[in-house]
Design a protein around this motif. Structure first.
Motif, PDB file in Angstrom:
ATOM      1  N   LEU A   1      32.847  21.279  28.724  1.00  0.00           N
ATOM      2  CA  LEU A   1      33.401  22.599  28.439  1.00  0.00           C
ATOM      3  C   LEU A   1      34.745  22.705  29.135  1.00  0.00           C
ATOM      4  O   LEU A   1      34.957  22.091  30.187  1.00  0.00           O
ATOM      5  N   ARG A   2      35.630  23.507  28.567  1.00  0.00           N
ATOM      6  CA  ARG A   2      36.885  23.816  29.238  1.00  0.00           C
ATOM      7  C   ARG A   2      36.966  25.324  29.422  1.00  0.00           C
ATOM      8  O   ARG A   2      36.979  26.074  28.443  1.00  0.00           O
ATOM      9  N   LEU A   3      37.012  25.741  30.661  1.00  0.00           N
ATOM     10  CA  LEU A   3      37.144  27.154  30.980  1.00  0.00           C
ATOM     11  C   LEU A   3      38.619  27.508  31.127  1.00  0.00           C
ATOM     12  O   LEU A   3      39.409  26.699  31.609  1.00  0.00           O
ATOM     13  N   SER A   4      38.949  28.731  30.743  1.00  0.00           N
ATOM     14  CA  SER A   4      40.311  29.236  30.886  1.00  0.00           C
ATOM     15  C   SER A   4      40.303  30.487  31.749  1.00  0.00           C
ATOM     16  O   SER A   4      39.363  31.292  31.675  1.00  0.00           O
ATOM     17  N   CYS A   5      41.349  30.663  32.518  1.00  0.00           N
ATOM     18  CA  CYS A   5      41.541  31.852  33.352  1.00  0.00           C
ATOM     19  C   CYS A   5      42.948  32.352  33.070  1.00  0.00           C
ATOM     20  O   CYS A   5      43.926  31.697  33.444  1.00  0.00           O
ATOM     21  N   VAL A   6      43.047  33.482  32.397  1.00  0.00           N
ATOM     22  CA  VAL A   6      44.345  34.038  32.030  1.00  0.00           C
ATOM     23  C   VAL A   6      44.676  35.205  32.941  1.00  0.00           C
ATOM     24  O   VAL A   6      43.878  36.136  33.085  1.00  0.00           O
ATOM     25  N   GLY A   7      45.853  35.151  33.543  1.00  0.00           N
ATOM     26  CA  GLY A   7      46.293  36.214  34.436  1.00  0.00           C
ATOM     27  C   GLY A   7      47.304  37.136  33.784  1.00  0.00           C
ATOM     28  O   GLY A   7      48.109  36.707  32.956  1.00  0.00           O
ATOM     29  N   SER A   8      47.280  38.414  34.171  1.00  0.00           N
ATOM     30  CA  SER A   8      48.256  39.384  33.681  1.00  0.00           C
ATOM     31  C   SER A   8      48.473  40.446  34.751  1.00  0.00           C
ATOM     32  O   SER A   8      47.625  40.656  35.619  1.00  0.00           O
ATOM     33  N   GLY A   9      49.640  41.094  34.667  1.00  0.00           N
ATOM     34  CA  GLY A   9      49.927  42.184  35.596  1.00  0.00           C
ATOM     35  C   GLY A   9      50.412  41.751  36.957  1.00  0.00           C
ATOM     36  O   GLY A   9      50.515  42.592  37.873  1.00  0.00           O
ATOM     37  N   PHE A  10      50.711  40.468  37.130  1.00  0.00           N
ATOM     38  CA  PHE A  10      51.221  39.997  38.412  1.00  0.00           C
ATOM     39  C   PHE A  10      52.040  38.735  38.174  1.00  0.00           C
ATOM     40  O   PHE A  10      51.967  38.121  37.101  1.00  0.00           O
ATOM     41  N   ASN A  11      52.821  38.357  39.178  1.00  0.00           N
ATOM     42  CA  ASN A  11      53.628  37.147  39.081  1.00  0.00           C
ATOM     43  C   ASN A  11      52.749  35.933  39.387  1.00  0.00           C
ATOM     44  O   ASN A  11      52.339  35.725  40.526  1.00  0.00           O
ATOM     45  N   PHE A  12      52.475  35.159  38.352  1.00  0.00           N
ATOM     46  CA  PHE A  12      51.561  34.028  38.467  1.00  0.00           C
ATOM     47  C   PHE A  12      52.018  33.051  39.539  1.00  0.00           C
ATOM     48  O   PHE A  12      51.214  32.447  40.234  1.00  0.00           O
ATOM     49  N   ASP A  13      53.332  32.894  39.708  1.00  0.00           N
ATOM     50  CA  ASP A  13      53.866  31.911  40.649  1.00  0.00           C
ATOM     51  C   ASP A  13      53.670  32.317  42.119  1.00  0.00           C
ATOM     52  O   ASP A  13      53.876  31.499  43.012  1.00  0.00           O
TER      53      ASP A  13
ATOM     54  N   ARG B   1      34.229  14.765  37.916  1.00  0.00           N
ATOM     55  CA  ARG B   1      33.733  15.373  36.678  1.00  0.00           C
ATOM     56  C   ARG B   1      34.542  16.593  36.261  1.00  0.00           C
ATOM     57  O   ARG B   1      34.724  16.833  35.064  1.00  0.00           O
ATOM     58  N   PHE B   2      35.019  17.373  37.200  1.00  0.00           N
ATOM     59  CA  PHE B   2      35.776  18.600  36.919  1.00  0.00           C
ATOM     60  C   PHE B   2      37.250  18.382  37.267  1.00  0.00           C
ATOM     61  O   PHE B   2      37.565  17.764  38.287  1.00  0.00           O
ATOM     62  N   THR B   3      38.125  18.948  36.439  1.00  0.00           N
ATOM     63  CA  THR B   3      39.568  18.834  36.675  1.00  0.00           C
ATOM     64  C   THR B   3      40.220  20.193  36.491  1.00  0.00           C
ATOM     65  O   THR B   3      40.017  20.837  35.463  1.00  0.00           O
ATOM     66  N   ILE B   4      41.004  20.596  37.473  1.00  0.00           N
ATOM     67  CA  ILE B   4      41.739  21.857  37.374  1.00  0.00           C
ATOM     68  C   ILE B   4      43.172  21.559  36.942  1.00  0.00           C
ATOM     69  O   ILE B   4      43.746  20.528  37.314  1.00  0.00           O
ATOM     70  N   SER B   5      43.736  22.446  36.124  1.00  0.00           N
ATOM     71  CA  SER B   5      45.120  22.296  35.687  1.00  0.00           C
ATOM     72  C   SER B   5      45.671  23.676  35.367  1.00  0.00           C
ATOM     73  O   SER B   5      44.919  24.650  35.301  1.00  0.00           O
ATOM     74  N   SER B   6      46.976  23.740  35.169  1.00  0.00           N
ATOM     75  CA  SER B   6      47.566  25.043  34.876  1.00  0.00           C
ATOM     76  C   SER B   6      48.653  24.921  33.827  1.00  0.00           C
ATOM     77  O   SER B   6      49.273  23.864  33.661  1.00  0.00           O
ATOM     78  N   ASP B   7      48.897  26.016  33.133  1.00  0.00           N
ATOM     79  CA  ASP B   7      49.996  26.151  32.176  1.00  0.00           C
ATOM     80  C   ASP B   7      50.723  27.428  32.572  1.00  0.00           C
ATOM     81  O   ASP B   7      50.305  28.529  32.203  1.00  0.00           O
ATOM     82  N   LYS B   8      51.796  27.284  33.345  1.00  0.00           N
ATOM     83  CA  LYS B   8      52.492  28.457  33.849  1.00  0.00           C
ATOM     84  C   LYS B   8      53.062  29.299  32.734  1.00  0.00           C
ATOM     85  O   LYS B   8      53.117  30.527  32.821  1.00  0.00           O
ATOM     86  N   GLY B   9      53.508  28.651  31.659  1.00  0.00           N
ATOM     87  CA  GLY B   9      54.079  29.390  30.541  1.00  0.00           C
ATOM     88  C   GLY B   9      53.086  30.333  29.896  1.00  0.00           C
ATOM     89  O   GLY B   9      53.457  31.336  29.290  1.00  0.00           O
ATOM     90  N   LYS B  10      51.794  30.013  30.046  1.00  0.00           N
ATOM     91  CA  LYS B  10      50.744  30.845  29.476  1.00  0.00           C
ATOM     92  C   LYS B  10      49.996  31.638  30.551  1.00  0.00           C
ATOM     93  O   LYS B  10      48.985  32.273  30.248  1.00  0.00           O
ATOM     94  N   ASN B  11      50.468  31.570  31.801  1.00  0.00           N
ATOM     95  CA  ASN B  11      49.750  32.231  32.913  1.00  0.00           C
ATOM     96  C   ASN B  11      48.262  31.891  32.897  1.00  0.00           C
ATOM     97  O   ASN B  11      47.400  32.763  33.081  1.00  0.00           O
ATOM     98  N   THR B  12      47.977  30.618  32.692  1.00  0.00           N
ATOM     99  CA  THR B  12      46.586  30.192  32.506  1.00  0.00           C
ATOM    100  C   THR B  12      46.266  28.998  33.403  1.00  0.00           C
ATOM    101  O   THR B  12      47.080  28.078  33.535  1.00  0.00           O
ATOM    102  N   VAL B  13      45.087  29.042  33.994  1.00  0.00           N
ATOM    103  CA  VAL B  13      44.547  27.909  34.739  1.00  0.00           C
ATOM    104  C   VAL B  13      43.268  27.481  34.042  1.00  0.00           C
ATOM    105  O   VAL B  13      42.455  28.330  33.648  1.00  0.00           O
ATOM    106  N   TYR B  14      43.095  26.179  33.899  1.00  0.00           N
ATOM    107  CA  TYR B  14      41.942  25.633  33.201  1.00  0.00           C
ATOM    108  C   TYR B  14      41.013  24.908  34.176  1.00  0.00           C
ATOM    109  O   TYR B  14      41.445  24.410  35.218  1.00  0.00           O
TER     110      TYR B  14
END
Length: 119
Positions: free
Chosen positions: A18-30, A67-80
Motif C-alpha cells: 500500500l502507499r499512504l499519502s499525507c497532504v498538508g494545507s494551511g501552512f508552509n510545508f517547508d 519494507r517501508f519507505t518515506i518520501s515527499s513531493d514538495k510541489g504537492k505538499n505531500t509525504v508518502y
C-alpha cells in the motif's frame, strides 16, 4: 487552518503493498518535518519514520526497515509512506504529523487512515 489529511489505507493480504499519502494545507510545508505514526488496537502509538527539510530521513521502527519507505513531493505538499511485504502485525491506524525539524516534537496531527492486513 493547518491541516493534514491521510489517504491510501485499506484491506490488503499479507505480502501485499500500500502507499499512504499525507497532504498538508494551511501552512508552509517547508517549515516542518513530517512524521508517520501508527497505533494498533490496545497498543501505544508507534513512530515509524520522519522526513525533515534539514535532517533528512529517519526510521524509528526496526520492524519496518527494508519494507517501508518515506518520501515527499514538495510541489504537492505531500509525504508518502510506501509499505511493502505487509504483515498482519502491521494492522493499525496510520497517521501523519507535522513536527519541528529535528523530528522530536509533534505540532499537529492528521486523523489517520486504517490499514488492515489479512493473513
Amino acid at each position: 487552518e493547518e491541516q493534514l489529511v491521510e489517504s491510501g489505507g485499506g484491506l490488503v493480504q499479507a505480502g501485499g503493498s500500500l502507499r499512504l499519502s499525507c497532504v498538508g494545507s494551511g501552512f508552509n510545508f517547508d517549515d516542518y518535518a513530517i512524521g508517520w505514526f501508527r497505533q494498533a488496537p490496545g497498543k501505544e502509538r508507534e513512530g515509524i519514520s520522519c522526513i525533515s527539510p534539514t535532517e533528512g530521513i529517519k526510521y524509528w521502527a526496526g520492524s519496518v526497515k527494508g519494507r517501508f519507505t518515506i518520501s515527499s513531493d514538495k510541489g504537492k505538499n505531500t509525504v508518502y509512506l510506501q509499505m511493502n511485504s505487509l504483515k498482519p502485525e502491521d494492522t493499525a491506524v496510520y497517521s501523519c504529523a507535522a513536527m519541528e525539524r529535528l523530528c522530536v516534537h509533534v505540532d499537529f496531527r492528521g486523523h489517520g487512515t486504517q490499514v488492515t492486513v489479512s493473513s
